[in-house]
Write a protein that holds these residues in place. Structure first.
Motif, short mmCIF file in Angstrom:
data_model
loop_
_atom_site.label_atom_id
_atom_site.label_comp_id
_atom_site.label_asym_id
_atom_site.label_seq_id
_atom_site.Cartn_x
_atom_site.Cartn_y
_atom_site.Cartn_z
N HIS A 196 -8.01 1.45 -0.09
CA HIS A 196 -6.82 2.03 -0.71
C HIS A 196 -6.28 1.14 -1.81
N TYR B 79 -0.09 9.27 3.44
CA TYR B 79 0.06 7.88 3.85
C TYR B 79 -1.24 7.35 4.44
N ALA B 80 -1.56 6.10 4.10
CA ALA B 80 -2.83 5.51 4.55
C ALA B 80 -2.80 5.21 6.05
N ILE C 38 0.82 -1.21 0.00
CA ILE C 38 0.00 0.00 0.00
C ILE C 38 0.85 1.26 0.00
N ASN C 39 2.13 1.14 0.39
CA ASN C 39 3.02 2.32 0.45
C ASN C 39 4.03 2.34 -0.69
N TYR D 119 -7.93 -0.64 4.40
CA TYR D 119 -6.84 -1.16 3.57
C TYR D 119 -7.34 -1.52 2.18
N ARG E 133 -8.30 1.73 -4.86
CA ARG E 133 -7.95 2.99 -5.52
C ARG E 133 -6.66 2.85 -6.30
N GLN E 134 -5.69 2.09 -5.75
CA GLN E 134 -4.43 1.89 -6.45
C GLN E 134 -4.64 1.16 -7.78
N TYR F 56 -5.18 6.51 10.64
CA TYR F 56 -5.39 6.18 9.23
C TYR F 56 -6.16 7.29 8.55
N ARG F 57 -5.98 7.36 7.23
CA ARG F 57 -6.74 8.26 6.37
C ARG F 57 -7.38 7.43 5.27
N GLU F 58 -8.68 7.61 5.09
CA GLU F 58 -9.39 6.89 4.04
C GLU F 58 -9.22 7.61 2.71
N PRO F 59 -9.49 6.93 1.60
CA PRO F 59 -9.31 7.58 0.30
C PRO F 59 -10.09 8.88 0.14
#
Length: 441
Positions: free
Chosen positions: A435, A387-388, A168-169, A432, A438-439, A296-299
């Motif tokens: 994200h 960052y998620a 994810i990063n 998770y 979205r990726q 955490y941060r959501e999309p």
């Protein structure tokens, strides 16, 4: 016997200098080193890399089944050799891991919780060959308790979280968290309270020094170090004098020279020693203890805090609070900041209500400045908004909370052990997977 012609070694050297021979040698040795690293990883982590689990028990949570599958895909894309080897060797090596864990923890679990050894072995075989989980998880996460085996697939294994977070990063810059000087500069520019750096050393020389002339204890550590390795402590012992951990008396110049010598292998930083809040110090002693809080941060930009925060404290005479070097992890109630029971990595089947060194009661202790600590972590994530998930280490001092470091690769073992709750029962899988979706676009 006829002597070997002296020209043969020269011919061999000529062959070894040929580009094709050198390329082949490097390729073979690279593959050999990878195989050795894979073998060492299997023995160290007790894990099966690929989670090929489509049974109903694994689908008790659709989110977690997808998370496990994400890890399998990430590992396959990153290192197919490791993925195949760990999977093919798992039926062979897992019985060894099972017997080793039963020998280490089985008798205590049988005596303390009344779980027969035969049932422990049966459960371990089920976990290893049906859910593809390492035997250590059975004892670390207390899956021997009635009813917990059914929720075993909701736990994230320690080796999985590294791959998951790496996936994810992959499009973000890791260096800001791996370099303590860069992290400090970013926090200072953003007004986030963090431990200042007094000096930085590289290649045996001081890159900058800004100690402000203060008389204080000092800590030196690698700029990119982890898990408390390479730390040196120097206690203030009068004007211009310090004492090392061994008790040797040093001048300020001696301290600088010692840290400079260590920086020949990797950059070092020197920081003023930060003291625990007086109430915390009475509980845990002098060694700095920190909270590990994951935000955490959501999309869509909304934010939150995972309800798996822990308080890390040094134990058994250790000088650091790192869980994997002997520290204790204690669950924190996210709403109130009240501590629960503690667990030590070396004794995963034992829960502690009192600190083993100070004999002070841990269970029920109210952390000071808890609301301010959560607010600091939320504000820090707004600064590092790309960052998620970020795992923050926060020290609580007499003046309030202070950031120690941020971690993109935060461990889950201590959190799930301390809370005795799987990460699959938190917002983690939902956030998770959002994200990851979205990726993939």
């Amino acid at each position: 016997m006829r002597p070997i012609p002296r020209a043969v070694p020269d011919r061999m050297r000529q062959l070894l200098q040929m580009p094709s021979i050198r390329w082949t040698y490097r390729a073979v040795m690279t593959r050999f080193r990878r195989l050795r690293e894979t073998q060492a990883g299997i023995l160290r982590d007790e894990c099966c890399g690929m989670n090929l689990n489509w049974r109903p028990a694994a689908r008790s949570s659709a989110h977690m089944a997808a998370v496990h599958w994400c890890h399998t895909r990430i590992l396959w894309r990153k290192n197919r050799t490791r993925a195949l080897l760990t999977t093919l060797l798992w039926p062979v090596v897992s019985p060894i891991f099972i017997l080793r864990r039963v020998a280490r923890h089985g008798r205590h679990v049988a005596q303390q919780f009344g779980v027969p050894l035969s049932r422990q072995v049966r459960d371990l075989v089920y976990l290893a060959h049906v859910l593809y989980m390492g035997p250590r998880t059975y004892y670390y996460y207390g899956l021997y308790h009635p009813g917990r085996t059914a929720s075993a697939s909701l736990y994230v294994q320690d080796h999985e979280i590294l791959g998951l977070l790496d996936g994810i990063n992959r499009d973000t810059d890791h260096r800001i968290f791996e370099n303590k000087t860069a992290f400090f500069e970013k926090c200072r520019q953003s007004g986030l309270r963090t431990i200042p750096i007094a000096a930085r050393f590289e290649n045996g020389k001081a890159a900058f020094i800004d100690d402000g002339g203060r008389d204080a204890d000092w800590f030196a550590k690698p700029e990119g170090g982890r898990c408390g390795t390479g730390i040196m402590a120097f206690r203030y012992d009068g004007p211009g004098r310090y004492r090392s951990e061994s008790g040797r008396r040093l001048s300020k110049e001696d301290v600088m020279a010692r840290v400079a010598a260590c920086s020949l292998s990797s950059p070092y930083i020197l920081q003023e020693r930060i003291l625990n809040h007086a109430d915390v110090a009475a509980l845990v002693g002098d060694a700095l203890s920190t909270c590990r809080i994951v935000t955490y941060r959501e999309p869509d930009g909304s934010e939150g805090v995972l309800p798996c925060a822990i308080f890390k404290m040094a134990a058994r005479g250790r000088s650091t609070d790192n869980f994997h070097t002997g520290g204790m992890a204690v669950s924190i109630d996210l709403e109130t900041g009240v501590l629960g029971r503690g667990v030590v990595g070396a004794e995963p089947t034992t829960r502690w209500d009192v600190h083993p060194d100070t004999q002070k009661r841990v269970n029920g202790f109210q952390l000071p400045f808890w609301a301010e600590t959560l607010a600091l972590c939320r504000e820090a994530h707004r600064v590092f908004k790309d960052y998620a998930f970020i795992g923050w280490d926060v020290a609580i001092t007499d003046d309030g909370p202070m950031l120690v470091e941020g971690n993109l690769f935060w461990g889950v073992e201590a959190m799930q052990m301390a809370h005795e709750t799987p990460l699959g029962e938190t917002p983690f899988p939902r956030v998770y997977l959002a994200h990851m979706k979205r990726q993939r676009g």
